[in-house]
Design an enzyme around this catalytic site. Structure first.
Site, mmCIF file in Angstrom:
data_model
loop_
_atom_site.group_PDB
_atom_site.id
_atom_site.type_symbol
_atom_site.label_atom_id
_atom_site.label_comp_id
_atom_site.label_asym_id
_atom_site.label_seq_id
_atom_site.Cartn_x
_atom_site.Cartn_y
_atom_site.Cartn_z
ATOM 1 N N ASP A 28 0.831 -1.205 0.000
ATOM 2 C CA ASP A 28 0.000 0.000 0.000
ATOM 3 C C ASP A 28 0.866 1.256 0.000
ATOM 4 O O ASP A 28 1.929 1.284 0.629
ATOM 5 C CB ASP A 28 -0.897 -0.004 1.245
ATOM 6 C CG ASP A 28 -1.965 1.073 1.188
ATOM 7 O OD1 ASP A 28 -2.367 1.455 0.067
ATOM 8 O OD2 ASP A 28 -2.384 1.536 2.257
ATOM 9 N N ARG A 32 0.147 7.601 -2.844
ATOM 10 C CA ARG A 32 0.630 8.654 -1.957
ATOM 11 C C ARG A 32 2.113 8.955 -2.197
ATOM 12 O O ARG A 32 2.558 10.089 -2.080
ATOM 13 C CB ARG A 32 0.392 8.262 -0.500
ATOM 14 C CG ARG A 32 -1.017 8.607 -0.018
ATOM 15 C CD ARG A 32 -1.326 7.961 1.299
ATOM 16 N NE ARG A 32 -1.626 6.534 1.117
ATOM 17 C CZ ARG A 32 -1.781 5.691 2.124
ATOM 18 N NH1 ARG A 32 -1.626 6.106 3.368
ATOM 19 N NH2 ARG A 32 -2.086 4.419 1.898
ATOM 20 N N TRP A 33 2.877 7.900 -2.525
ATOM 21 C CA TRP A 33 4.288 8.106 -2.841
ATOM 22 C C TRP A 33 4.421 9.050 -4.037
ATOM 23 O O TRP A 33 5.232 9.974 -4.032
ATOM 24 C CB TRP A 33 4.943 6.757 -3.156
ATOM 25 C CG TRP A 33 6.407 6.818 -3.426
ATOM 26 C CD1 TRP A 33 7.428 6.667 -2.532
ATOM 27 C CD2 TRP A 33 7.024 7.047 -4.700
ATOM 28 N NE1 TRP A 33 8.650 6.794 -3.155
ATOM 29 C CE2 TRP A 33 8.429 7.031 -4.499
ATOM 30 C CE3 TRP A 33 6.541 7.270 -5.983
ATOM 31 C CZ2 TRP A 33 9.332 7.219 -5.528
ATOM 32 C CZ3 TRP A 33 7.450 7.466 -7.022
ATOM 33 C CH2 TRP A 33 8.826 7.439 -6.794
ATOM 34 N N SER A 73 -7.305 -5.579 -5.732
ATOM 35 C CA SER A 73 -8.462 -6.123 -5.018
ATOM 36 C C SER A 73 -9.725 -6.013 -5.863
ATOM 37 O O SER A 73 -9.782 -5.245 -6.838
ATOM 38 C CB SER A 73 -8.665 -5.375 -3.695
ATOM 39 O OG SER A 73 -9.236 -4.096 -3.925
ATOM 40 N N ASN A 76 -10.805 -2.535 -6.173
ATOM 41 C CA ASN A 76 -10.026 -1.599 -6.986
ATOM 42 C C ASN A 76 -10.689 -1.272 -8.316
ATOM 43 O O ASN A 76 -10.262 -0.319 -9.002
ATOM 44 C CB ASN A 76 -8.618 -2.148 -7.248
ATOM 45 C CG ASN A 76 -7.709 -2.059 -6.040
ATOM 46 O OD1 ASN A 76 -6.735 -2.810 -5.923
ATOM 47 N ND2 ASN A 76 -8.008 -1.165 -5.095
ATOM 48 N N TRP A 77 -11.729 -2.035 -8.687
ATOM 49 C CA TRP A 77 -12.463 -1.702 -9.912
ATOM 50 C C TRP A 77 -13.140 -0.336 -9.794
ATOM 51 O O TRP A 77 -13.535 0.253 -10.811
ATOM 52 C CB TRP A 77 -13.519 -2.768 -10.190
ATOM 53 C CG TRP A 77 -12.953 -4.075 -10.666
ATOM 54 C CD1 TRP A 77 -12.745 -5.203 -9.926
ATOM 55 C CD2 TRP A 77 -12.521 -4.396 -11.991
ATOM 56 N NE1 TRP A 77 -12.215 -6.202 -10.708
ATOM 57 C CE2 TRP A 77 -12.068 -5.730 -11.983
ATOM 58 C CE3 TRP A 77 -12.472 -3.670 -13.194
ATOM 59 C CZ2 TRP A 77 -11.573 -6.364 -13.119
ATOM 60 C CZ3 TRP A 77 -11.980 -4.288 -14.332
ATOM 61 C CH2 TRP A 77 -11.537 -5.624 -14.285
ATOM 62 N N ARG A 79 -11.714 2.348 -9.011
ATOM 63 C CA ARG A 79 -10.764 3.384 -9.398
ATOM 64 C C ARG A 79 -10.995 3.791 -10.858
ATOM 65 O O ARG A 79 -11.663 3.075 -11.611
ATOM 66 C CB ARG A 79 -9.336 2.879 -9.209
ATOM 67 C CG ARG A 79 -8.997 2.570 -7.758
ATOM 68 C CD ARG A 79 -7.543 2.211 -7.584
ATOM 69 N NE ARG A 79 -7.223 1.931 -6.189
ATOM 70 C CZ ARG A 79 -5.998 1.741 -5.728
ATOM 71 N NH1 ARG A 79 -4.961 1.799 -6.560
ATOM 72 N NH2 ARG A 79 -5.790 1.501 -4.446
ATOM 73 N N ARG A 195 1.594 -4.793 6.462
ATOM 74 C CA ARG A 195 0.985 -3.747 5.636
ATOM 75 C C ARG A 195 1.872 -2.509 5.683
ATOM 76 O O ARG A 195 2.330 -2.097 6.747
ATOM 77 C CB ARG A 195 -0.414 -3.383 6.115
ATOM 78 C CG ARG A 195 -1.034 -2.292 5.210
ATOM 79 C CD ARG A 195 -2.463 -1.991 5.499
ATOM 80 N NE ARG A 195 -2.970 -1.066 4.480
ATOM 81 C CZ ARG A 195 -4.199 -1.075 4.014
ATOM 82 N NH1 ARG A 195 -5.067 -1.949 4.472
ATOM 83 N NH2 ARG A 195 -4.587 -0.206 3.104
ATOM 84 N N SER A 203 -7.969 -4.875 5.097
ATOM 85 C CA SER A 203 -8.626 -4.568 3.818
ATOM 86 C C SER A 203 -9.045 -5.790 3.011
ATOM 87 O O SER A 203 -8.725 -5.906 1.826
ATOM 88 C CB SER A 203 -7.715 -3.662 2.971
ATOM 89 O OG SER A 203 -7.517 -2.423 3.618
ATOM 90 N N GLU A 214 0.675 -13.161 12.719
ATOM 91 C CA GLU A 214 1.209 -11.992 13.411
ATOM 92 C C GLU A 214 1.102 -10.813 12.450
ATOM 93 O O GLU A 214 1.407 -10.939 11.263
ATOM 94 C CB GLU A 214 2.660 -12.223 13.821
ATOM 95 C CG GLU A 214 2.846 -13.345 14.822
ATOM 96 C CD GLU A 214 2.186 -13.049 16.162
ATOM 97 O OE1 GLU A 214 2.257 -11.888 16.613
ATOM 98 O OE2 GLU A 214 1.584 -13.982 16.747
#
Length: 252
Positions: A28, A32-33, A73, A76-77, A79, A195, A203, A214
């Protein structure tokens, strides 16, 4: 018809090793990057593919046997179509560029999720990558593409219901047996789920399989993730005590 039960070596028993056998990653932060650098989101996804290459190599070097990554995912459709097409193109580019090398290095590729609705060229490439690496056993790379865990469990329940209708008795289906209806059948549950990007949720990823994983959340965007972060994850994992609902030895 009844499917075979999950092999016993996929079920945790006794003390667990300090190193995880199976690591799953929610990759993820690509968008943003890119935004933080005033770049188009596509640039973030491209750099994310490079991070995936680094991580696959690092996982093999660090003795991890199974790596599962969340690539696209079912949600994501939603988008923009241009971004969805870009993600399809990146999957194709990754497989086309790396398939021969991964095959020669003993990597087995699996792609989990729904195949219906994928562009024909993407579906064909997915099938090719799985077929050409099926006999490899050195390292296992699973790509969750067009995947959602609720959808996976629903499809498994529907398949189970069809088998019941065909004559399978309810008592013949155990928890281990039901796992054989999941996309990940034959793959051990993840010991560690990571994540990136600083978000604290999973998500809709591997909801069944991650029941006792874990969890680690890294405040680093996926395009910046690399071997040092994976090493840190393994160090922190080694400090955990996995009891699967039991009482720790010597506890009062």
């Amino acid at each position: 018809m009844v499917r075979a039960a999950v092999p016993s070596d996929l079920v945790p028993a006794g003390p667990q090793p300090a190193a995880p056998r199976h690591v799953a990653i929610i990759m993820d932060g690509n968008g943003r990057w890119a935004t933080s650098r005033s770049l188009p989101r596509t640039a973030g996804h491209e750099r994310g593919v490079e991070a995936l290459r680094r991580t696959v190599e690092a996982a093999g070097d660090l003795g991890i046997e199974y790596l599962t990554v969340f690539s696209f995912s079912t949600e994501n459709w939603r988008r923009p179509a241009s971004e969805v097409n870009m993600l399809f193109g990146l999957l194709k580019a990754y497989v086309q560029r790396d398939l021969a090398r991964l095959k020669n290095e003993g990597v087995r590729i699996r792609v989990i999720g729904v195949r219906d609705g994928l562009p024909p060229d993407v579906a064909e490439l997915v099938q090719k990558s799985e077929a050409e690496t099926r006999e490899n056993h050195k390292f296992n790379l699973t790509i969750a593409f067009n995947y959602g865990a609720r959808d996976e469990i629903l499809r498994a329940a529907q398949a189970y219901a069809r088998d019941v209708k065909a004559g399978v008795r309810d008592e013949q289906i155990t928890e281990a047996g039901f796992q054989e209806y999941l996309d990940t059948h034959g793959i051990p549950d993840p010991d560690l789920l990571i994540r990136t990007s600083g978000e604290f949720r999973i998500s809709n990823f591997l909801l069944w399989q991650a029941a006792y994983s874990e969890l680690l959340f890294f405040d680093v965007l996926w395009p910046d993730f690399g071997k040092a972060h994976l090493e840190e994850a393994l160090r922190r994992y080694a400090e955990r005590e996995r009891r699967y609902g039991a009482v720790a030895p010597g506890a009062g």
